[in-house]
Motif scaffolding. Structure first.
Motif, PDB file in Angstrom:
ATOM      1  N   THR A 160       0.833  -1.210   0.000  1.00  0.00           N
ATOM      2  CA  THR A 160       0.000   0.000   0.000  1.00  0.00           C
ATOM      3  C   THR A 160       0.862   1.252   0.000  1.00  0.00           C
ATOM      4  N   PHE A 161       1.917   1.243   0.804  1.00  0.00           N
ATOM      5  CA  PHE A 161       2.826   2.386   0.876  1.00  0.00           C
ATOM      6  C   PHE A 161       3.560   2.584  -0.452  1.00  0.00           C
ATOM      7  N   LEU A 162       4.011   1.493  -1.065  1.00  0.00           N
ATOM      8  CA  LEU A 162       4.687   1.589  -2.358  1.00  0.00           C
ATOM      9  C   LEU A 162       3.748   2.127  -3.434  1.00  0.00           C
ATOM     10  N   GLU A 163       2.484   1.715  -3.379  1.00  0.00           N
ATOM     11  CA  GLU A 163       1.502   2.225  -4.346  1.00  0.00           C
ATOM     12  C   GLU A 163       1.306   3.733  -4.174  1.00  0.00           C
ATOM     13  N   LEU A 164       1.298   4.198  -2.936  1.00  0.00           N
ATOM     14  CA  LEU A 164       1.195   5.634  -2.667  1.00  0.00           C
ATOM     15  C   LEU A 164       2.384   6.377  -3.266  1.00  0.00           C
ATOM     16  N   LEU A 165       3.577   5.841  -3.073  1.00  0.00           N
ATOM     17  CA  LEU A 165       4.786   6.474  -3.604  1.00  0.00           C
ATOM     18  C   LEU A 165       4.810   6.432  -5.134  1.00  0.00           C
ATOM     19  N   GLN A 166       4.355   5.315  -5.710  1.00  0.00           N
ATOM     20  CA  GLN A 166       4.317   5.206  -7.170  1.00  0.00           C
ATOM     21  C   GLN A 166       3.320   6.191  -7.776  1.00  0.00           C
ATOM     22  N   ALA A 167       2.186   6.371  -7.115  1.00  0.00           N
ATOM     23  CA  ALA A 167       1.180   7.309  -7.610  1.00  0.00           C
ATOM     24  C   ALA A 167       1.715   8.740  -7.630  1.00  0.00           C
ATOM     25  N   SER A 168       2.657   9.023  -6.732  1.00  0.00           N
ATOM     26  CA  SER A 168       3.280  10.357  -6.676  1.00  0.00           C
ATOM     27  C   SER A 168       4.544  10.434  -7.519  1.00  0.00           C
ATOM     28  N   ALA A 169       4.855   9.362  -8.252  1.00  0.00           N
ATOM     29  CA  ALA A 169       6.058   9.283  -9.101  1.00  0.00           C
ATOM     30  C   ALA A 169       7.331   9.525  -8.309  1.00  0.00           C
ATOM     31  N   LEU A 170       7.419   8.888  -7.131  1.00  0.00           N
ATOM     32  CA  LEU A 170       8.582   9.057  -6.264  1.00  0.00           C
ATOM     33  C   LEU A 170       9.468   7.817  -6.198  1.00  0.00           C
ATOM     34  N   LEU A 171       9.138   6.789  -6.981  1.00  0.00           N
ATOM     35  CA  LEU A 171       9.906   5.544  -6.944  1.00  0.00           C
ATOM     36  C   LEU A 171      10.560   5.255  -8.281  1.00  0.00           C
ATOM     37  N   ARG A 172      11.755   4.714  -8.202  1.00  0.00           N
ATOM     38  CA  ARG A 172      12.426   4.128  -9.367  1.00  0.00           C
ATOM     39  C   ARG A 172      12.310   2.618  -9.157  1.00  0.00           C
ATOM     40  N   GLU A 173      11.999   1.901 -10.212  1.00  0.00           N
ATOM     41  CA  GLU A 173      11.735   0.472 -10.134  1.00  0.00           C
ATOM     42  C   GLU A 173      12.642  -0.275 -11.098  1.00  0.00           C
ATOM     43  N   ARG A 174      13.107  -1.460 -10.689  1.00  0.00           N
ATOM     44  CA  ARG A 174      13.888  -2.312 -11.587  1.00  0.00           C
ATOM     45  C   ARG A 174      13.655  -3.765 -11.205  1.00  0.00           C
ATOM     46  N   GLU A 175      14.003  -4.641 -12.117  1.00  0.00           N
ATOM     47  CA  GLU A 175      13.915  -6.070 -11.831  1.00  0.00           C
ATOM     48  C   GLU A 175      15.088  -6.462 -10.936  1.00  0.00           C
ATOM     49  N   SER A 176      14.808  -7.289  -9.985  1.00  0.00           N
ATOM     50  CA  SER A 176      15.811  -7.704  -9.009  1.00  0.00           C
ATOM     51  C   SER A 176      16.842  -8.631  -9.630  1.00  0.00           C
ATOM     52  N   GLY A 177      18.070  -8.522  -9.169  1.00  0.00           N
ATOM     53  CA  GLY A 177      19.128  -9.429  -9.578  1.00  0.00           C
ATOM     54  C   GLY A 177      19.215 -10.635  -8.667  1.00  0.00           C
ATOM     55  N   VAL A 178      18.273 -10.769  -7.739  1.00  0.00           N
ATOM     56  CA  VAL A 178      18.270 -11.876  -6.789  1.00  0.00           C
ATOM     57  C   VAL A 178      17.870 -13.151  -7.515  1.00  0.00           C
ATOM     58  N   PRO A 179      18.642 -14.224  -7.368  1.00  0.00           N
ATOM     59  CA  PRO A 179      18.295 -15.482  -8.032  1.00  0.00           C
ATOM     60  C   PRO A 179      16.932 -15.987  -7.578  1.00  0.00           C
ATOM     61  N   ASP A 180      16.209 -16.649  -8.496  1.00  0.00           N
ATOM     62  CA  ASP A 180      14.878 -17.145  -8.189  1.00  0.00           C
ATOM     63  C   ASP A 180      14.887 -18.446  -7.398  1.00  0.00           C
ATOM     64  N   SER A 181      15.951 -19.217  -7.486  1.00  0.00           N
ATOM     65  CA  SER A 181      15.960 -20.493  -6.783  1.00  0.00           C
ATOM     66  C   SER A 181      17.371 -20.840  -6.334  1.00  0.00           C
ATOM     67  N   LEU A 182      17.462 -21.895  -5.556  1.00  0.00           N
ATOM     68  CA  LEU A 182      18.747 -22.385  -5.073  1.00  0.00           C
ATOM     69  C   LEU A 182      19.637 -22.797  -6.238  1.00  0.00           C
ATOM     70  N   PHE A 183      19.057 -23.372  -7.277  1.00  0.00           N
ATOM     71  CA  PHE A 183      19.845 -23.840  -8.416  1.00  0.00           C
ATOM     72  C   PHE A 183      20.489 -22.680  -9.173  1.00  0.00           C
ATOM     73  N   ASP A 184      19.822 -21.523  -9.190  1.00  0.00           N
ATOM     74  CA  ASP A 184      20.418 -20.347  -9.820  1.00  0.00           C
ATOM     75  C   ASP A 184      21.677 -19.909  -9.080  1.00  0.00           C
ATOM     76  N   THR A 185      21.679 -20.052  -7.764  1.00  0.00           N
ATOM     77  CA  THR A 185      22.847 -19.649  -6.987  1.00  0.00           C
ATOM     78  C   THR A 185      23.985 -20.646  -7.131  1.00  0.00           C
ATOM     79  N   LEU A 186      23.672 -21.903  -7.491  1.00  0.00           N
ATOM     80  CA  LEU A 186      24.698 -22.929  -7.648  1.00  0.00           C
ATOM     81  C   LEU A 186      25.275 -22.985  -9.065  1.00  0.00           C
TER      82      LEU A 186
END
Length: 96
Positions: free
Chosen positions: A51-77
């Motif tokens: 809800t808080f992020l939606e408020l910030l997005q509505a005010s155009a105060l957020l920069r957004e990007r896709e995470s570089g965090v691996p999706d699974s254990l196999f991605d990290t291996l």
């Protein structure tokens, strides 16, 4: 998974004047943060953070990007698998 970073510090409505929301703003002003990271650091539920992020997005105060965090254990291996494959290939090639 998306990561969020604050572009500018907002004036918060009365409903968001708690320390937890200010902590999220501080974290996002320094680095990109995922929704689970924000929930963990602030102590708020995921729905409150969303809800808080939606408020910030509505005010155009957020920069957004896709995470570089691996999706699974196999991605990290994956780097280890590549190293093992190269080590075995060079060892087999050296025995000829």
């Amino acid at each position: 998974m998306k990561e969020f970073k604050l572009i500018a510090w907002p004036e918060l409505p009365a409903a968001f004047q708690r320390t937890a929301y200010r902590r999220m703003l501080s974290d996002m002003s320094h680095r990109y943060m995922t929704l689970p990271q924000l929930a963990g650091s602030s102590g708020l539920t995921r729905s409150e953070v969303r809800t808080f992020l939606e408020l910030l997005q509505a005010s155009a105060l957020l920069r957004e990007r896709e995470s570089g965090v691996p999706d699974s254990l196999f991605d990290t291996l994956a780097p280890i698998g590549g190293w093992i494959r190269r080590a075995l290939t060079s060892e087999i090639g050296g025995r000829r």
